[in-house]
Scaffold this motif. Sequence first.
Motif: not given
Lengths: 428, 429
Positions: A85-103, A417-426
């Motif tokens: 399980x990963x969390x990824x906020x698809x309502x945010x652009x950064x979340x969608x970007x993460x998802x696309x990198x996973x895709x 460190x990057x993951x922490x930044x992503x967490x802070x940006x929700x």
Amino acid sequence: MAMPDGVPPVPFAHPGGPLAGYRVLDLADEKGQLCTRLLGELGADVIKVEPREGDPTRGCGPFFRGEEGAETSLFWWVMNAGKRSVTCELRLEQGRELLHRLAARSDILVETCVPGTQAALGLDYPTLRAVNPSLIVVSISGFGQTGPYAKLHTSDIVAAALGGHMHLNGDEEHGPVRTTVPQAFTQANFQAAVGAMVALYARGVNDGVGQHVDVSMQEAMSLAMDNAQTTWDIRGINLGGPGMRRNNTQFTTPRYLYETADGWVACVQAGGLFGVLANTIIDWLAETGEAGPLDSPEWRARLVNPQPLNDDERPIVEDVLAAFCKKRLKDDLVAEAQRRGAGWAPVLSPREIADSRQLAARDYWVRVQHEAIGESFVYPGAPWKFSATPWMQRGRAPHVGEHNDQVYAELLDIGAADLRRLRMRMAV
Amino acid sequence: MSAEQPKAPFAGLRVADFAWVGVGPTVSKYLADHGAEVIRIESSTYPESLRRVGPFVDNIPGVDRSGYYANFNSSKLGASINLKHPRGPELAKRIALACDVVTESFTPGTMARFGLDYASLSAERPDLVMISMPLYGQTGPWSHYSGFGHVLQGAAGFNHLTGWPDEPPIGTGTAYTDFLVPHIGAVGLIAALDYRRRTGVGQYIDFGQFEAAIHGLWTAMLDWTANGHEQTRMGNRDPEAAPHGCYRCRDGRYIVLACFTEKQWEGFRAALGRPDWCDLERMRRKWQRLNEQKEIDRHIQAWLDGYTYDPARPDVFADEGGESQGRRFTTDEVMMHFQDYGVPCGIVRSPEAMRSDPQMLHRQHYWMLEHPVMGLRSYDGPAFRLSATPTKLRKAAPCLGEDNEYVFKEIVGLGDEEFIELLADGAFE
């Protein structure tokens, strides 16, 4: 097996499965989580993508000991066992970007959005294809991605009704009935799994071409209409719910269900009293003097004759068998019927299925450790026994975002460190 | 990526299909409808059960007239062998060895009796993928038990979980597991084929229908093993939704509707015109409504009695209930009315109605295929649409032994004379 500190115990590695090496992203609700679990147990790396607050289906009952909570849904346990399980906020652009990198690093993505709402979450096929042309995108919805019903609200019972199955389920007196365990959802999951596998094989023989697999829950349910669809087509007979009988295009069959001293047995056409086995079954009943009027040359001749039983004959035959079964245990009845060549089966409840000698002899059940609860529970086991690439249950369902560090580091090279930044940006 | 049209997924694969009745033929139908050359191997001395069960064209029984058989066997070739003929087993083996896949669903031991078991075949063809799919698998005390999907649904829990509380476990009215387990069988088989495509390794799959079917029980098994709670049949209720049911409209048809969320409940109230009973204190929360389902069902039925009508008999209208304020709905309109308010709602479609369901028509679900004996008949396709390599039902089901000449001459390699001799000698019966 001892695990080093900090390493999540699940999912267990499964390099020997037929799908080992493939990766599946699961963005599905009830319509698709069982599909991806099947693929995971065949060896694929299945990653469940959840919103930060956890997937909504964690709220689906029943719950362990009846206590509602994100980690106690038995639905979640069954459908998501062995996934990461990963969390990824698809309502945010950064979340969608993460998802696309996973895709971009995945082979199959399964989503269950209401048709037309995918684009807002970056889950529409054109976008995903641009990210990864080899990706197989499986979209499961109530009625399919296009058409007059595409956007209708659905649920299991709605698809069971519009998919025609409920019309065959039930009887004249009570009207249609739904099977209590959701079968439209189940059928949609299985159709999605077949479609995904066909597309995966197609990709292998077509230079890596991905595609969109569009699954309809209504249509999936309609495939369970037995011969009712062809009966309408060929005979113009509109079959309905037969209750304890069976649908037959020409006539009403005798009952196939009989009460025993300890439950029910299922046996086609009055246990075989009507048809080629009639004499065998009459002999059986006659041995204990319970064949009643049927142990006569006239009845014997009548019952092997394929001419349908009329409304006067049917109850006589049924009553003899009903009285015989009512005095006996279902296991004894089934064993003896089988010995004599009649294909009977017991009607089993979940408890009785769990106690089945057959399943025990097959070493069917698997014990799954839930270390946070400090207990293990018995789950259904292998649907297939492969000689070269064994099926494997891969442990319990994941906690919310349990594999964030692992997945984002391993697949996307995102450090702490990057993951922490992503967490802070929700975003995570 | 090649610019040309992608080829059918299983083009070039050949399948010897010894399976019969519902499950096995449905598994190989997936391969056939996506490009594989599937050869149904049957016998006229002991015809496949479904060829003997209707619906028959013109209600005249005949091995080449059954719609039941036809629907599961689109896109396949038909061959027939009498395995009791001295050369029967050898011919069957030669077909199998010319194939990539062997499927069968006999009682365990049957294939071995004819030298067609995996050990015998794979000794000569190591990359063979074979799947056996009897009711209960290859081993165990029940492995020799016979039966059909209609009784297996009982063993697998579907009867127990279908029907009304305190009434008999009526089951689904279909041979349900026949329409559940083949999909799982196909997933395992295609996974093994994909593994073979990449590694060249063949294998044997021991597939027990009973074991697969249990995966369709949703949470019922774990609820027992973890909670000690035994789920049972609930009629049309659902443990998590209220209302959740099936109701009769004025034209005799039924609709279903379900409210899982507060939003759906709000929509439902609005769709009914906000009747007072919805505002009762005991209707406020879902857990309360779950306890009031009998009353809610009564209100829904009264509303439908008052608001729906049968367009064929517009003069007949309800006096009872008396809730209507003028607007009347046909059953189709009432479904869309609830849908417009966000409530999951649908009509219980009959087999006849499925054929004119607007969405099923849009999906072009039913394929019309011309059969030499049966004429133009409808066949089910799968419930998925593939954008790049679409499903194609290439031909109607085969007549018994229809393709013997091709199969035995081209694939097995018999000469003309030998073929005719064997034919005269009854080897293909």
